[in-house]
Scaffold this motif. Structure first.
Motif, mmCIF file in Angstrom:
data_model
loop_
_atom_site.group_PDB
_atom_site.id
_atom_site.type_symbol
_atom_site.label_atom_id
_atom_site.label_comp_id
_atom_site.label_asym_id
_atom_site.label_seq_id
_atom_site.Cartn_x
_atom_site.Cartn_y
_atom_site.Cartn_z
ATOM 1 N N ALA A 1 2.562 -9.545 -13.713
ATOM 2 C CA ALA A 1 3.357 -8.352 -13.414
ATOM 3 C C ALA A 1 2.525 -7.089 -13.558
ATOM 4 N N ALA A 2 1.695 -7.026 -14.582
ATOM 5 C CA ALA A 2 0.839 -5.844 -14.778
ATOM 6 C C ALA A 2 -0.197 -5.744 -13.668
ATOM 7 N N VAL A 3 -0.711 -6.888 -13.216
ATOM 8 C CA VAL A 3 -1.653 -6.868 -12.100
ATOM 9 C C VAL A 3 -0.986 -6.279 -10.870
ATOM 10 N N ARG A 4 0.232 -6.731 -10.568
ATOM 11 C CA ARG A 4 0.932 -6.254 -9.368
ATOM 12 C C ARG A 4 1.184 -4.760 -9.419
ATOM 13 N N ARG A 5 1.433 -4.228 -10.615
ATOM 14 C CA ARG A 5 1.638 -2.776 -10.722
ATOM 15 C C ARG A 5 0.346 -2.005 -10.497
ATOM 16 N N SER A 6 -0.785 -2.670 -10.659
ATOM 17 C CA SER A 6 -2.079 -1.990 -10.614
ATOM 18 C C SER A 6 -2.768 -2.065 -9.268
ATOM 19 N N ILE A 7 -2.237 -2.874 -8.351
ATOM 20 C CA ILE A 7 -2.964 -3.143 -7.111
ATOM 21 C C ILE A 7 -2.168 -2.744 -5.876
ATOM 22 N N GLY A 8 -2.898 -2.529 -4.800
ATOM 23 C CA GLY A 8 -2.337 -2.475 -3.459
ATOM 24 C C GLY A 8 -2.916 -3.644 -2.687
ATOM 25 N N TYR A 9 -2.118 -4.219 -1.813
ATOM 26 C CA TYR A 9 -2.567 -5.414 -1.091
ATOM 27 C C TYR A 9 -2.198 -5.262 0.379
ATOM 28 N N VAL A 10 -3.210 -5.273 1.235
ATOM 29 C CA VAL A 10 -3.013 -5.200 2.679
ATOM 30 C C VAL A 10 -3.453 -6.538 3.249
ATOM 31 N N ALA A 11 -2.472 -7.355 3.623
ATOM 32 C CA ALA A 11 -2.740 -8.708 4.105
ATOM 33 C C ALA A 11 -3.232 -8.673 5.551
ATOM 34 N N GLN A 12 -3.670 -9.840 6.036
ATOM 35 C CA GLN A 12 -4.121 -9.925 7.417
ATOM 36 C C GLN A 12 -2.984 -9.671 8.398
ATOM 37 N N LYS A 13 -1.792 -10.151 8.066
ATOM 38 C CA LYS A 13 -0.651 -9.973 8.949
ATOM 39 C C LYS A 13 0.087 -8.683 8.613
ATOM 40 N N PRO A 14 0.748 -8.060 9.598
ATOM 41 C CA PRO A 14 1.468 -6.804 9.360
ATOM 42 C C PRO A 14 2.528 -6.963 8.269
ATOM 43 N N VAL A 15 2.669 -5.902 7.462
ATOM 44 C CA VAL A 15 3.671 -5.914 6.396
ATOM 45 C C VAL A 15 4.816 -4.946 6.684
ATOM 46 N N THR A 16 4.675 -4.159 7.731
ATOM 47 C CA THR A 16 5.692 -3.150 8.026
ATOM 48 C C THR A 16 6.804 -3.726 8.895
ATOM 49 N N ARG A 17 7.935 -3.058 8.869
ATOM 50 C CA ARG A 17 9.109 -3.489 9.628
ATOM 51 C C ARG A 17 9.079 -2.821 11.000
ATOM 52 N N PRO A 18 8.965 -3.603 12.081
ATOM 53 C CA PRO A 18 8.771 -3.010 13.410
ATOM 54 C C PRO A 18 9.960 -2.214 13.916
ATOM 55 N N LEU A 19 11.172 -2.479 13.431
ATOM 56 C CA LEU A 19 12.354 -1.758 13.901
ATOM 57 C C LEU A 19 12.697 -0.564 13.025
ATOM 58 N N ASP A 20 11.828 -0.238 12.063
ATOM 59 C CA ASP A 20 11.929 1.000 11.301
ATOM 60 C C ASP A 20 10.815 1.943 11.743
ATOM 61 N N THR A 21 10.966 3.207 11.435
ATOM 62 C CA THR A 21 9.920 4.168 11.762
ATOM 63 C C THR A 21 8.799 4.071 10.738
ATOM 64 N N GLY A 22 7.682 4.712 11.047
ATOM 65 C CA GLY A 22 6.592 4.745 10.086
ATOM 66 C C GLY A 22 7.017 5.402 8.786
ATOM 67 N N ARG A 23 7.743 6.503 8.882
ATOM 68 C CA ARG A 23 8.189 7.201 7.678
ATOM 69 C C ARG A 23 9.136 6.325 6.860
ATOM 70 N N GLU A 24 10.052 5.636 7.541
ATOM 71 C CA GLU A 24 11.007 4.779 6.837
ATOM 72 C C GLU A 24 10.299 3.639 6.106
ATOM 73 N N ASN A 25 9.252 3.090 6.715
ATOM 74 C CA ASN A 25 8.491 2.041 6.045
ATOM 75 C C ASN A 25 7.850 2.557 4.764
ATOM 76 N N LEU A 26 7.281 3.734 4.828
ATOM 77 C CA LEU A 26 6.635 4.297 3.645
ATOM 78 C C LEU A 26 7.653 4.665 2.571
ATOM 79 N N LEU A 27 8.774 5.215 2.972
ATOM 80 C CA LEU A 27 9.818 5.563 2.001
ATOM 81 C C LEU A 27 10.331 4.314 1.287
ATOM 82 N N LEU A 28 10.534 3.244 2.040
ATOM 83 C CA LEU A 28 11.006 2.003 1.445
ATOM 84 C C LEU A 28 9.987 1.465 0.442
ATOM 85 N N ALA A 29 8.718 1.438 0.842
ATOM 86 C CA ALA A 29 7.685 0.944 -0.060
ATOM 87 C C ALA A 29 7.603 1.791 -1.328
ATOM 88 N N ALA A 30 7.711 3.105 -1.168
ATOM 89 C CA ALA A 30 7.640 3.994 -2.328
ATOM 90 C C ALA A 30 8.798 3.765 -3.289
#
Length: 335
Positions: free
Chosen positions: A85-114
């Motif tokens: 759990a502490a590792v997950r709080r400390s890292i960002g992970y960008v996988a090979q496959k897309p992680v964003t939701r295609p039917l949301d806007t770019g801003r909405e994806n970032l707001l959700l992640a935040a």
């Protein structure tokens, strides 16, 4: 851009004896075979190797998405198994496959992640706006992600991985599938990110030029083991001299050319890669004409000849006995 993270004493990533085996009904794959890895805080490390070398498995274990069979790994001072759990709080992970939701806007994806990372509504909005600006996506912020180009979508993936200001960022082959222009644009953003943020970045890639361009340190992995490590320039300088490459009509002619080259003074590391003869020489400018004259005297037809300073492909060839391209082809055949 992300604020400079507080770094702990000791390595940002510390791996010792990591092993991982995958078994199926048909075969057993030793993805990692005693891998050791140390990454100092603030370093951009390029983990380089063909498909199947163990790069993605390493990242998945370090990101707590897979468990090792043996060995110890710590990220940002936390054990990836005992303190996931502490590792997950400390890292960002960008996988090979897309992680964003295609039917949301770019801003909405970032707001959700935040928000998922615990940021309040106002802070999430501010952080999303800052990242959209940093990656040149402000004008497209309120468009659906499915309308983004491949390069824009990949930038958004990276931005999502940065939304909580991680101490360590994992980028797993971030430019795979992008066209050259989109790759160059993302390279520029990643270079600026590394210079400005001070965070530790582990980049896996099978693009040699990407590792050469972005990484402070390079680790070459082959068959689940580290075969060499160092700065790109230091690794290339270890080879001492110039690389000579001769293209021949076919593999049989290349083999004949290699037998001729073996008798030319000043050549070393003579080898054949398909229809190509490769060798090294302390003074390539002086040795290449002698080699061409010897091939001509032996009636060996030459299609093309080139001379180059050492590259990361030469480093890979030196340490593994085969070119990076040949390793990639072998990995695709055995996949």
């Amino acid at each position: 851009m992300p604020q400079r993270p507080d770094t702990r004493s000791g390595p940002a990533i510390d791996v010792a004896g990591l092993t991982k085996t995958y078994r199926s009904h048909h075969r057993t794959v030793h993805a990692l075979d005693g891998l050791d890895l140390v990454v100092e805080p603030g370093t951009v490390l390029g983990l380089l190797g063909p498909n199947g070398a163990g790069k993605s498995t390493t990242v998945r274990i370090l990101a707590t998405l897979a468990l090792p069979d043996a060995g110890v790994a710590r990220v940002a001072g936390h054990d990836v198994v005992r303190d996931a759990a502490a590792v997950r709080r400390s890292i960002g992970y960008v996988a090979q496959k897309p992680v964003t939701r295609p039917l949301d806007t770019g801003r909405e994806n970032l707001l959700l992640a935040a928000r998922l990372h615990g940021l309040g509504r106002r802070e999430a909005a501010s952080r999303a706006a800052a990242l959209l600006d940093a990656f040149g996506l402000t004008e497209s912020a309120d468009r659906l992600v499915r309308t983004y180009s491949g390069g824009m979508a990949r930038k958004l993936d990276v931005a999502v991985g940065l939304v909580h200001r991680p101490a360590v960022l994992f980028l797993d082959e971030p430019t795979t599938g992008l066209d050259p222009e989109a790759r160059a644009e993302l390279w520029a953003e990643l270079s600026r990110l590394a210079d400005d943020s001070g965070m530790t970045v582990l980049l896996t890639t099978h693009y040699l030029d990407e590792a050469d361009r972005l990484a402070d340190q390079v680790v070459i992995v082959d068959r689940g083991r580290v075969v060499t490590r160092g700065t790109p320039d230091a690794l290339k300088d270890q080879l001492h001299g110039d690389g000579i490459s001769i293209d021949l009509p076919d593999a049989a002619t290349a083999a004949l050319a290699a037998s001729v080259a073996a008798r030319v003074a000043g050549l070393r590391e003579v080898g054949v890669d398909g229809r190509r003869l490769r060798a090294r020489a302390t003074s390539g400018a002086g040795t290449l004409p002698v080699l061409l004259a010897a091939l001509d005297g032996a009636a060996v037809p030459v299609l093309a000849a080139s001379l180059a300073r050492p590259s990361l492909d030469d480093v890979y060839l030196h340490h593994t006995g085969r070119t990076f391209e040949a390793s990639m082809t072998q990995a695709e055949v055995t996949a």
